[in-house]
Design a protein around this motif. Structure first.
Motif: not given
Length: 168
Positions: A49-63
């Motif tokens: 199980m791979l966890i912690g991947k960046a949520p691409g749909y939140r890219a603007w919110g991250v930056t």
């Protein structure tokens, strides 16, 4: 990347798990949503199980650093948020959670933060556990976190018993 039904299911199930596990602990929105976003992008295989991947749909919110400064992000009640600020809260909540969960030095700070909240000490006291996580100037918080958060997602091995049980 768009938000998928599986992302939504994993996000909401993480909330359920979190509130069942820590039923008496009040969490601020950044923690609750960041924790849920951290697990919302999980990928499953037969063995991992791979966890912690960046949520691409939140890219603007991250930056975004203007719409959600660190001082507002860490508040227990950040007030009424616009759609852009909500997106920033989810995205930067994921970023902070990623940084705290996957960095061995920082995971103890997260544990201290949770203990403070669980003891009813309030967010100001709990935030003291995160003292070196957020840079002093809120406008520089997200870039500094992004620079320190170059860790790949974590891969968890699926227990052998679970793999066998799936095959009946």
């Amino acid at each position: 990347l768009s938000l998928s039904p599986l992302n939504i299911l994993l996000h909401e199930y993480t909330h359920h798990f979190m509130y069942q596990s820590w039923s008496n602990t009040p969490f601020p929105p950044w923690f609750s949503e960041g924790f849920a976003e951290f697990f919302a992008t999980a990928d499953f295989t037969d063995t991992n199980m791979l966890i912690g991947k960046a949520p691409g749909y939140r890219a603007w919110g991250v930056t975004d650093t203007v719409g959600m400064p660190a001082t507002t992000l860490l508040k227990f009640n950040p007030g009424r948020l616009s759609a852009e600020q909500s997106n920033a809260l989810y995205g930067r909540g994921w970023l902070l959670m990623h940084y705290l969960l996957l960095d061995k030095e920082r995971s103890s700070q997260l544990a201290a933060y949770i203990r403070a909240l669980d003891a009813g000490k309030g967010t100001d006291s709990a935030n003291a556990a995160l003292r070196n996580v957020m840079p002093p100037a809120p406008s520089r918080a997200a870039p500094a976190l992004r620079a320190r958060c170059r860790t790949c997602p974590s891969r968890l091995a699926r227990p052998a018993r679970a793999r066998t049980a799936d095959r009946g």
